[in-house]
Scaffold this active site. Structure first.
Site, mmCIF file in Angstrom:
data_model
loop_
_atom_site.group_PDB
_atom_site.id
_atom_site.type_symbol
_atom_site.label_atom_id
_atom_site.label_comp_id
_atom_site.label_asym_id
_atom_site.label_seq_id
_atom_site.Cartn_x
_atom_site.Cartn_y
_atom_site.Cartn_z
ATOM 1 N N TRP A 177 0.829 -1.212 0.000
ATOM 2 C CA TRP A 177 0.000 0.000 0.000
ATOM 3 C C TRP A 177 0.851 1.244 0.000
ATOM 4 O O TRP A 177 0.532 2.216 -0.700
ATOM 5 C CB TRP A 177 -0.999 -0.014 1.155
ATOM 6 C CG TRP A 177 -2.105 -0.999 0.911
ATOM 7 C CD1 TRP A 177 -2.373 -2.109 1.655
ATOM 8 C CD2 TRP A 177 -3.057 -0.997 -0.168
ATOM 9 N NE1 TRP A 177 -3.445 -2.787 1.106
ATOM 10 C CE2 TRP A 177 -3.882 -2.134 -0.003
ATOM 11 C CE3 TRP A 177 -3.293 -0.158 -1.253
ATOM 12 C CZ2 TRP A 177 -4.936 -2.440 -0.884
ATOM 13 C CZ3 TRP A 177 -4.337 -0.460 -2.134
ATOM 14 C CH2 TRP A 177 -5.139 -1.588 -1.937
ATOM 15 N N ASP A 211 -1.862 6.620 6.546
ATOM 16 C CA ASP A 211 -2.889 5.752 5.961
ATOM 17 C C ASP A 211 -3.226 4.704 7.021
ATOM 18 O O ASP A 211 -2.437 3.797 7.289
ATOM 19 C CB ASP A 211 -2.347 5.088 4.690
ATOM 20 C CG ASP A 211 -3.344 4.096 4.077
ATOM 21 O OD1 ASP A 211 -4.434 3.902 4.653
ATOM 22 O OD2 ASP A 211 -3.011 3.507 3.027
ATOM 23 N N LYS A 239 -12.593 -1.916 6.230
ATOM 24 C CA LYS A 239 -11.861 -2.927 6.991
ATOM 25 C C LYS A 239 -12.299 -2.923 8.447
ATOM 26 O O LYS A 239 -12.696 -3.944 8.976
ATOM 27 C CB LYS A 239 -10.361 -2.701 6.847
ATOM 28 C CG LYS A 239 -9.854 -3.253 5.521
ATOM 29 C CD LYS A 239 -8.972 -2.346 4.758
ATOM 30 C CE LYS A 239 -8.738 -2.880 3.348
ATOM 31 N NZ LYS A 239 -7.979 -1.936 2.545
HETATM 32 C C1 PLP Z 1 -7.392 -1.432 1.557
HETATM 33 C C2 PLP Z 1 -6.320 -0.427 1.706
HETATM 34 C C3 PLP Z 1 -6.195 0.672 0.838
HETATM 35 C C4 PLP Z 1 -7.098 0.849 -0.366
HETATM 36 O O1 PLP Z 1 -8.379 1.125 0.009
HETATM 37 P P1 PLP Z 1 -9.532 1.416 -1.057
HETATM 38 O O2 PLP Z 1 -10.590 2.001 -0.188
HETATM 39 O O3 PLP Z 1 -9.889 0.122 -1.687
HETATM 40 O O4 PLP Z 1 -9.017 2.390 -2.046
HETATM 41 C C5 PLP Z 1 -5.198 1.577 1.092
HETATM 42 N N1 PLP Z 1 -4.356 1.436 2.129
HETATM 43 C C6 PLP Z 1 -4.438 0.387 2.971
HETATM 44 C C7 PLP Z 1 -3.487 0.292 4.122
HETATM 45 C C8 PLP Z 1 -5.424 -0.570 2.791
HETATM 46 O O5 PLP Z 1 -5.507 -1.611 3.640
#
Ligand code: PLP
Length: 362
Positions: free
Chosen positions: A103, A173, A197
């Protein structure tokens, strides 16, 4: 009651059964309004109550200071990979990124579209099995910001503590570990996270941003991609994903009932401990992917001795009602995602399956 799978999906992921059942009750008619929440204006009092309740709950549960705005944006965390540099790069000040895995790499690729960036640290040489130590980080005090990925969902690594970056804005993030434990929001200038998540279904992305960073970007930025647009309108500039916000609100209520971030941390640590204990006690039958000091309490990654055995494990686990254990194709092996809503009973069942599988194949 519903026949629930042992759901270890990485995202979208398990939601609390209580939340699903409450939503089911309100699905066709929302609070005597004569219609579903999905059928009404986002400018009406009924939706606004839900919207602002979700903001207030997030503020309360995360202890978000008053000088931060909470925004609900669409486009997922992946859109934040672009919005962060578009809005926050100051001319002539390359932003710094920490390369910790899949990511972080995507965030870096996107930032490069807007100019030079620097890498404050990278663990690529270690196959991203760890996050860097804080004293490995190298960045200029003059950088636009420092970006980190709190939990690498695919590799299964997580920061234990965050660097103190002083006057350099720290961007996090937190898509796969927001509210999995208490954190000090004031360490960050911006936190972003897709909801799917740990906080609800897909469709809404949370951005927590310090007010002094919401201004006129140095780069030309389209209206919908400016933080200021969403901040000025309390995330009601255009139509928000109303049902996703409602589901997140219900999930946040559940989280509060469970005891909030501190209680979540206890439960998540216990779930993670149970799994890492089986891995470490398996005499090498199961091999953890992440280095022990960087192990995630959200995504537990491991492999077996051969790809053949990996396949057998996936196949047999599926037959036993376990879902989502196959690791991401880039890392291989297995991944058990044990977000807030995954009950400890699912983890206990997995532990028993793993022990049993080893005794039959070890
Ligand atoms: C799932 C995830 C993303 C991407 O998320 P989307 O909402 O599908 O764009 C980005 N960073 C991390 C750490 C993730 O787990």
């Amino acid at each position: 009651m519903a026949n629930r799978a042992y759901n270890f999906n990485a995202g979208p992921a398990a939601l609390p059964l209580e939340v699903l059942e409450r939503a089911q009750k309100q699905f066709v008619e929302f609070e005597n309004s004569g219609m579903s929440l999905m059928e009404m204006s986002h400018r009406g009092a009924v939706y606004e109550k839900v919207h602002f309740e979700a903001v207030a709950l997030l503020r309360e549960l995360m202890g978000i200071p008053h000088n931060y705005k909470v925004l609900f944006i669409q486009g997922g965390a992946s859109t934040q990979f672009a919005m962060v540099p578009m809005n926050l790069i100051k001319s002539g000040k390359a932003p710094a990124y920490i390369a910790t895995g899949s990511w972080a790499t995507k965030a870096i690729q996107e930032a490069k579209m807007f100019g030079d960036i620097t890498i404050a640290a990278s663990t690529e040489a270690d196959q991203y099995r760890r996050v860097p130590a804080i004293n490995e980080l190298q960045y200029s005090e003059d950088t636009s910001y420092l970006h980190l990925t709190s939990n690498e969902t695919i590799e299964g690594t997580q920061w234990r503590e965050y660097p103190d970056t002083g006057s350099v804005p720290l961007i996090g993030d937190l898509s796969s570990d927001i509210l999995c434990r208490p954190i000090d929001v004031s360490q960050f200038a911006v936190i972003y996270a897709g909801a799917q998540k740990n906080l609800g279904p897909s469709g809404v992305t949370i951005v927590i941003i310090r007010e002094d960073l919401i201004g006129q970007p140095d780069l030309p930025v389209p209206t919908m991609l400016r933080y200021s647009t969403h901040a000025k309108a309390d995330s009601l500039y255009n139509t928000p994903p109303t049902f996703a916000v409602y589901m997140m609100n219900e999930t946040l209520k559940w989280l509060k009932e469970q005891g909030g971030a501190a209680a979540m941390e206890q439960r998540n640590r216990e779930k993670a401990r149970l799994l890492y204990e089986v891995i470490d006690g398996s005499s090498g039958f199961y091999r953890g992917f992440a280095e022990p000091g960087s192990r995630s309490i959200m995504n537990v990654t491991f492999r077996l001795g051969s790809e053949e055995l990996d396949k057998k494990f996936v196949k047999e686990s599926e037959a036993e009602g376990f879902v989502g254990l196959k690791g991401h194709r880039s890392v291989g092996g297995m991944r058990a995602s044990i977000y807030n809503a995954v009950p400890v009973e699912s983890v206990r069942a997995l532990v028993n399956f793993m022990k049993d599988f080893q005794s039959r194949n070890g």
